[in-house]
Design a protein around this motif. Structure first.
Motif, PDB file in Angstrom:
ATOM      1  N   HIS A 270       0.919  -1.296   0.283  1.00  0.00           N
ATOM      2  CA  HIS A 270      -0.054   0.056   0.151  1.00  0.00           C
ATOM      3  C   HIS A 270       1.010   1.339   0.027  1.00  0.00           C
ATOM      4  N   LEU A 271       1.540   1.407   0.698  1.00  0.00           N
ATOM      5  CA  LEU A 271       2.811   2.560   0.888  1.00  0.00           C
ATOM      6  C   LEU A 271       3.288   2.597  -0.465  1.00  0.00           C
ATOM      7  N   ALA A 272       3.942   1.594  -1.021  1.00  0.00           N
ATOM      8  CA  ALA A 272       4.601   1.473  -2.408  1.00  0.00           C
ATOM      9  C   ALA A 272       3.675   2.302  -3.324  1.00  0.00           C
ATOM     10  N   SER A 273       2.465   2.034  -3.150  1.00  0.00           N
ATOM     11  CA  SER A 273       1.324   2.600  -4.222  1.00  0.00           C
ATOM     12  C   SER A 273       1.313   4.068  -4.212  1.00  0.00           C
ATOM     13  N   LEU A 274       1.523   4.556  -2.911  1.00  0.00           N
ATOM     14  CA  LEU A 274       1.387   6.081  -2.585  1.00  0.00           C
ATOM     15  C   LEU A 274       2.501   6.849  -3.016  1.00  0.00           C
ATOM     16  N   VAL A 275       3.485   6.368  -3.532  1.00  0.00           N
ATOM     17  CA  VAL A 275       4.797   7.071  -3.959  1.00  0.00           C
ATOM     18  C   VAL A 275       4.751   7.590  -5.241  1.00  0.00           C
ATOM     19  N   CYS A 276       4.341   9.034  -5.457  1.00  0.00           N
ATOM     20  CA  CYS A 276       4.088   9.824  -6.637  1.00  0.00           C
ATOM     21  C   CYS A 276       5.053  10.575  -7.225  1.00  0.00           C
ATOM     22  N   GLY A 277       5.949  10.993  -6.558  1.00  0.00           N
ATOM     23  CA  GLY A 277       6.928  11.974  -6.796  1.00  0.00           C
ATOM     24  C   GLY A 277       8.220  12.112  -6.076  1.00  0.00           C
ATOM     25  N   ILE A 285      11.511   6.593   1.618  1.00  0.00           N
ATOM     26  CA  ILE A 285      12.555   5.599   1.556  1.00  0.00           C
ATOM     27  C   ILE A 285      13.081   5.447   2.566  1.00  0.00           C
ATOM     28  N   ASP A 286      13.453   6.339   3.666  1.00  0.00           N
ATOM     29  CA  ASP A 286      14.105   6.047   4.788  1.00  0.00           C
ATOM     30  C   ASP A 286      13.316   5.148   5.638  1.00  0.00           C
ATOM     31  N   HIS A 287      11.828   5.122   5.744  1.00  0.00           N
ATOM     32  CA  HIS A 287      11.222   4.308   6.439  1.00  0.00           C
ATOM     33  C   HIS A 287      11.145   2.862   5.796  1.00  0.00           C
ATOM     34  N   GLY A 288      11.177   2.872   4.393  1.00  0.00           N
ATOM     35  CA  GLY A 288      11.260   1.625   3.774  1.00  0.00           C
ATOM     36  C   GLY A 288      12.548   1.006   4.173  1.00  0.00           C
ATOM     37  N   LEU A 289      13.580   1.792   4.065  1.00  0.00           N
ATOM     38  CA  LEU A 289      14.916   0.984   4.617  1.00  0.00           C
ATOM     39  C   LEU A 289      15.092   0.456   5.834  1.00  0.00           C
ATOM     40  N   GLU A 290      14.614   1.414   6.848  1.00  0.00           N
ATOM     41  CA  GLU A 290      14.477   1.104   8.132  1.00  0.00           C
ATOM     42  C   GLU A 290      13.619  -0.305   8.636  1.00  0.00           C
ATOM     43  N   ARG A 292      12.839  -2.412   6.520  1.00  0.00           N
ATOM     44  CA  ARG A 292      13.118  -3.544   5.539  1.00  0.00           C
ATOM     45  C   ARG A 292      11.782  -3.841   4.522  1.00  0.00           C
ATOM     46  N   ALA A 293      11.239  -2.741   4.064  1.00  0.00           N
ATOM     47  CA  ALA A 293      10.149  -2.910   3.064  1.00  0.00           C
ATOM     48  C   ALA A 293      10.468  -2.701   1.731  1.00  0.00           C
ATOM     49  N   ASN A 294      10.468  -4.173   1.001  1.00  0.00           N
ATOM     50  CA  ASN A 294      11.077  -4.233   0.013  1.00  0.00           C
ATOM     51  C   ASN A 294      10.469  -3.352  -1.174  1.00  0.00           C
ATOM     52  N   LEU A 295       9.071  -3.546  -1.304  1.00  0.00           N
ATOM     53  CA  LEU A 295       8.256  -2.765  -2.213  1.00  0.00           C
ATOM     54  C   LEU A 295       8.321  -1.298  -2.393  1.00  0.00           C
ATOM     55  N   LEU A 296       8.367  -0.861  -0.849  1.00  0.00           N
ATOM     56  CA  LEU A 296       8.353   0.581  -0.737  1.00  0.00           C
ATOM     57  C   LEU A 296       9.708   1.098  -1.232  1.00  0.00           C
ATOM     58  N   VAL A 297      10.578   0.613  -0.977  1.00  0.00           N
ATOM     59  CA  VAL A 297      12.231   1.051  -1.262  1.00  0.00           C
ATOM     60  C   VAL A 297      11.955   0.972  -2.906  1.00  0.00           C
ATOM     61  N   ARG A 329      22.705   0.158   3.248  1.00  0.00           N
ATOM     62  CA  ARG A 329      21.286  -0.391   3.595  1.00  0.00           C
ATOM     63  C   ARG A 329      20.419  -0.640   2.365  1.00  0.00           C
ATOM     64  N   LEU A 330      20.723  -0.157   1.352  1.00  0.00           N
ATOM     65  CA  LEU A 330      19.935  -0.568  -0.172  1.00  0.00           C
ATOM     66  C   LEU A 330      20.420  -1.889  -0.318  1.00  0.00           C
ATOM     67  N   ALA A 331      21.749  -2.263  -0.115  1.00  0.00           N
ATOM     68  CA  ALA A 331      22.513  -3.596  -0.540  1.00  0.00           C
ATOM     69  C   ALA A 331      21.797  -4.521   0.355  1.00  0.00           C
ATOM     70  N   MET A 332      21.203  -4.472   1.706  1.00  0.00           N
ATOM     71  CA  MET A 332      20.801  -5.273   2.564  1.00  0.00           C
ATOM     72  C   MET A 332      19.273  -5.550   1.996  1.00  0.00           C
ATOM     73  N   LEU A 333      18.773  -4.791   1.316  1.00  0.00           N
ATOM     74  CA  LEU A 333      17.418  -5.333   0.971  1.00  0.00           C
ATOM     75  C   LEU A 333      17.414  -5.808  -0.503  1.00  0.00           C
ATOM     76  N   GLY A 334      18.683  -5.839  -1.153  1.00  0.00           N
ATOM     77  CA  GLY A 334      18.822  -6.186  -2.653  1.00  0.00           C
ATOM     78  C   GLY A 334      18.553  -5.219  -3.334  1.00  0.00           C
ATOM     79  N   HIS A 335      18.641  -3.944  -2.978  1.00  0.00           N
ATOM     80  CA  HIS A 335      18.409  -2.741  -4.144  1.00  0.00           C
ATOM     81  C   HIS A 335      19.762  -1.919  -4.379  1.00  0.00           C
ATOM     82  N   ALA A 336      20.669  -2.626  -4.160  1.00  0.00           N
ATOM     83  CA  ALA A 336      21.952  -1.986  -4.586  1.00  0.00           C
ATOM     84  C   ALA A 336      22.581  -3.213  -5.572  1.00  0.00           C
ATOM     85  N   SER A 337      22.906  -2.735  -6.622  1.00  0.00           N
ATOM     86  CA  SER A 337      23.256  -3.849  -7.712  1.00  0.00           C
ATOM     87  C   SER A 337      24.024  -3.154  -8.668  1.00  0.00           C
TER      88      SER A 337
END
Length: 841
Positions: A270-277, A285-290, A292-297, A329-337
């Motif tokens: 749901h939070l991921a769907s709210l990201v518009c800009g 993104i800070d909340h997502g990283l904190e 560990r919300a993969n879709l939000l990040v 922190r990005l790498a821990m969630l698999g979002h740094a590649s």
């Protein structure tokens, strides 16, 4: 250099006086750029290997292998090939992170096609770039070119009254446990709360004291009364979509604390769907990283990436990618590649090769590189940036490291940095050893020429042109040398050689200088305007500016057509987008949108736009678009009849001679394909009457089909006499004359445009017919060395097969199939050769 010419207009009589004191280019200041991409010594071998690995690798590895293919093919400069690689990578992508990066990359690569008012989260309507489709994990067999589900509302209607605790008396009566937060009580259903997670199940039904209590103190848990009420509502409804974002964030934290995986997943989505800009993304993104919300990040990253290049200039966004802690922190969630930093670094380098952002992103690219080619790419590009920044010791370090990873081309960077540090002889010796160690190619001699002197330098440049006529530096150097010898006309002739088949801003700029030196200001302005069409932000003459024509939608449209014929696809799409965005006419806008859709492979949508345009106003362009789109397939008799009718309708509408000539020319081609030669001849003659010179070629074809070979030859001769760039005319005339004359015409075609492949294939076929197998192979090989093109690879593979060299035949087939895996003739040859090789074992 960047060039910008939009405001200041100089009086024509003072242009030369004002500009020439800035200084004409000199040979001492000229040097070729070092390409910032992977450059294999043998393209055929590299492409063949990629194809073999694509056929044998696991499904999970294919996407990354397509990116390696993309990296190898960048040196060929074909945007359609590169986009095909990115599309394949997106097709095979499995994880959300890769899909997000690749969808954004594809959108960025066609940013010139965007319409006005399109935001970063808007969808084109296809899975390929859809931001929502990218957020779904897993491989899907449906084509990425299919329509996505955006805009379809599949949510069931929800009665707002059942949410936020106002649920009605029947639900209140079910409550059998209360959670105390300060002085407030939140009444819940014990088994529903227990169903949220194993810890809650143990707490409420296990051996803990809470299992025997009706009231449980939650004051120190860290959740607010509103948050706990939301937990209670979720336990009953399994919905979070009408809570405010702050409450959903609280639920996300609560879910993590008590291992409520389903609740966490719902909150994350749901939070991921709210990201518009950008602002939303920076906050969330800070909340997502904190948490560990993969879709939000992923959703936040998607906005950052789809806002490129603008997001590069936001220091908060750059902090996410460049700050070491954030990167960890990005790498821990698999979002740094590697994939992420590959995309980011390419955009940064396009914006400014010497920027700090480019350096930091490339350092990230190196950090996440795991394979040799990835490390070589990152190190080589760091070397290129350090060279641009004039940090020569650092550049030398990175280039040498790239060489250790197997990238031989990086030795040019090592030589250049040595030269910049005063070690000219050492640079010369390095390139000299490279030429003797490997099979020499054009760029080796080009680089060595920098470190030679006198005639030795000129000989190296001439050899570079002989091996690779597409290298622009040798032409530029020879042209400037002639200027220094006061032979400006000869300089223009020299630079014309490459401009005639490879249009580039740097060569147009150089020729403009030469025309100014001759005080031929009209020709100089022509080249400057052509340069601006290719690169609108190009800046020359030390920032001095010249006036440009006012923007007109029709002119932009015409520019796009011309640029497509000159193989300048990106510039053409930019002009077409500008035409669409600035027209005030709805029927014209639909036409321009139709051409954009046609070029991106969406033919049905292109036809739909044309039909809508015609419903508003019948016009030449709308009918022509429909006819062109329908004709872009294998036409059956019924379809041919439809195309003919559409072109005839187009010709009844007002237009100018140029476009009517094109329509008549196309109509003639359809008539020829249908065997109606007399009607075709009439079309071509009518086109010639309005000075559409290309119709000579069609008329020659008609004469040839009527067995009037001499008339066909004469017709093409007329075209050669009229055409400014007549390589194609010489090539076509060769079909209507004897073998010796055909060879002369094709040699002339190659001299005028060495990128045309038919002359090489024809000469090779003639040599093969004469049983000169070695010479036939050499004819193809010298062209393949600088242009590994599908048809030439296929022909050489056929030659190898006929000579019994199965290994070489298979390699050429594999390289060709790496360029187009669906090429039927090559697939047949490949399978046949494999069978022969297997039987001979």
């Amino acid at each position: 250099m960047l060039y910008d010419y939009s405001k200041i207009s100089l009086e024509i009589g003072t242009v030369a006086q004002a500009l020439l004191p800035c200084g004409l280019p000199t040979t001492e200041l000229l040097e070729p750029s070092i390409d910032s991409y992977l450059k294999p010594l043998d393209y055929v071998e590299s492409l063949a290997e990629i194809y073999r690995r694509l056929n044998t690798c696991s499904q999970t590895y294919k996407s990354l292998l397509c990116i390696e293919q993309f990296s190898i093919l960048r040196g060929l400069g074909d945007p359609k090939l590169l986009r095909r690689c990115l599309c394949a990578a997106r097709q095979y992508a499995i994880d959300v992170h890769s899909k997000v990066v690749l969808s954004a990359w594809l959108r960025y690569e066609r940013r010139g096609d965007e319409f006005i008012g399109v935001s970063s989260k808007d969808c084109s309507g296809y899975i390929l770039e859809c931001p929502m489709a990218a957020m779904v994990s897993g491989f899907h067999s449906n084509s990425i070119y299919d329509h996505c589900q955006c805009g379809q509302d599949n949510l069931e209607a929800v009665d707002n009254q059942i949410l936020m605790g106002n649920e009605g008396s029947s639900l209140e009566e079910d409550s059998d446990v209360s959670f105390c937060i300060g002085d407030e009580l939140v009444r819940c259903v014990r088994f529903k709360i227990a169903s949220l997670s194993s810890p809650f199940r143990a707490m409420l039904y296990g051996s803990f004291v809470e299992s025997r209590r009706d009231k449980i103190d939650f004051s120190k848990v860290g959740i607010s009364v509103k948050g706990m009420r939301a937990v209670q509502v979720y336990s009953r409804t399994r919905r979070v979509d009408l809570f405010c974002p702050e409450i959903v964030l609280e639920l996300l934290s609560f879910a993590n604390r008590f291992c409520c995986e389903e609740l966490k997943s719902v909150c994350d989505a749901h939070l991921a769907s709210l990201v518009c800009g950008i602002e939303d993304a920076l906050i969330l993104i800070d909340h997502g990283l904190e948490e560990r919300a993969n879709l939000l990040v992923a959703s936040c990253l998607q906005v950052f990436l789809r806002e490129l290049p603008n997001s590069l200039y936001n220091h908060k966004v750059m902090g996410v990618f460049c700050n070491s802690e954030a990167r960890e922190r990005l790498a821990m969630l698999g979002h740094a590649s590697f994939l992420l930093y590959y995309f980011l670094s390419q955009v940064a380098m396009e914006e400014n090769m010497a920027s700090n952002a480019a350096v930091m992103l490339l350092e990230g690219l190196e950090e996440f590189a795991t394979e040799k080619w990835q490390k070589a790419l990152a190190l080589h590009q760091l070397g290129c940036i350090m060279l641009e920044r004039k940090e020569y010791k650092g550049a030398q370090f990175y280039f040498e490291a790239a060489v250790k990873e197997g990238h031989v081309y990086s030795l040019t960077g090592v030589a250049r940095t040595k030269y910049k540090q005063g070690q000219q002889y050492s640079a010369f010796r390095l390139m000299n050893s490279l030429i003797f160690k490997y099979k020499p190619v054009g760029w080796m001699y080009q680089e060595r020429s920098l470190y030679g002197v006198g005639q030795e330098k000129i000989m190296d440049l001439n050899t570079a042109t002989e091996l690779d006529p597409t290298l622009s530096f040798p032409y530029k150097f020879r042209a400037v040398l002639k200027v220094e010898e006061k032979q400006i006309r000869a300089a223009i002739t020299e630079i014309d050689k490459i401009i005639s088949f490879k249009l580039s801003p740097d060569c147009l700029e150089l020729r403009a200088w030469f025309f100014i030196a001759l005080e031929d200001f009209e020709s100089a302005l022509r080249d400057i305007r052509a340069l601006l069409t290719l690169e609108p932000k190009y800046m020359m003459f030390h920032g001095r500016m010249l006036s440009n024509d006012p923007a007109k939608s029709l002119l932009w449209f015409r520019q796009s057509l011309l640029l497509l014929r000159l193989n300048c696809q990106k510039a053409a799409m930019r002009c077409l987008r500008l035409a669409r965005n600035h027209t005030s006419s709805m029927h014209e806008r639909l036409i321009y949108e139709g051409w954009l859709l046609f070029d991106s492979g969406h033919r049905e949508e292109a036809l739909s736009r044309a039909e809508k345009s015609i419903s508003i106003q019948r016009s030449f362009e709308a009918f022509f678009l429909m006819a062109y789109t329908l004709a872009d397939t294998n036409l059956d008799p019924e379809s041919s009849s439809t195309v003919i009718q559409l072109l005839e309708e187009a010709l009844r509408c007002p237009s100018d001679g140029l476009r009517k000539g094109q329509a008549l020319n196309n109509l003639g081609s359809i008539y020829v394909d249908c065997g109606k030669l007399d009607q075709a001849a009439d079309c071509y003659m009518n086109a010639l009457n309005i000075k559409h010179t290309r119709a000579h070629q069609g008329l020659a074809r008609v004469y040839h089909l009527k067995n009037q070979r001499k008339a066909a030859f004469d017709e093409m001769t007329k075209l050669i006499e009229k055409a400014h760039s007549s390589a194609s005319a010489y090539e076509k005339r060769s079909e209507y004359c004897d073998r010796e004359k055909a060879k002369d015409d094709l040699n002339m075609a190659t001299q005028l445009d060495p990128l045309r492949t038919y002359p090489y294939r024809y000469r090779a076929a003639v040599l093969m017919d004469d049983q000169k197998e070695t010479e036939a192979l050499e004819e193809l090989t010298k062209a393949i060395a600088f242009k590994p093109e599908l048809q030439m690879l296929h022909l050489r593979a056929a030659f190898y097969e006929s000579m019994g060299d199965k290994t070489s035949a298979l390699q050429d087939c594999e390289a060709a199939l790496c360029l187009d895996q669906n090429h039927t003739d090559t697939l047949d040859l490949y399978n046949r050769t494999q069978d022969q090789a297997t039987r001979s074992i």
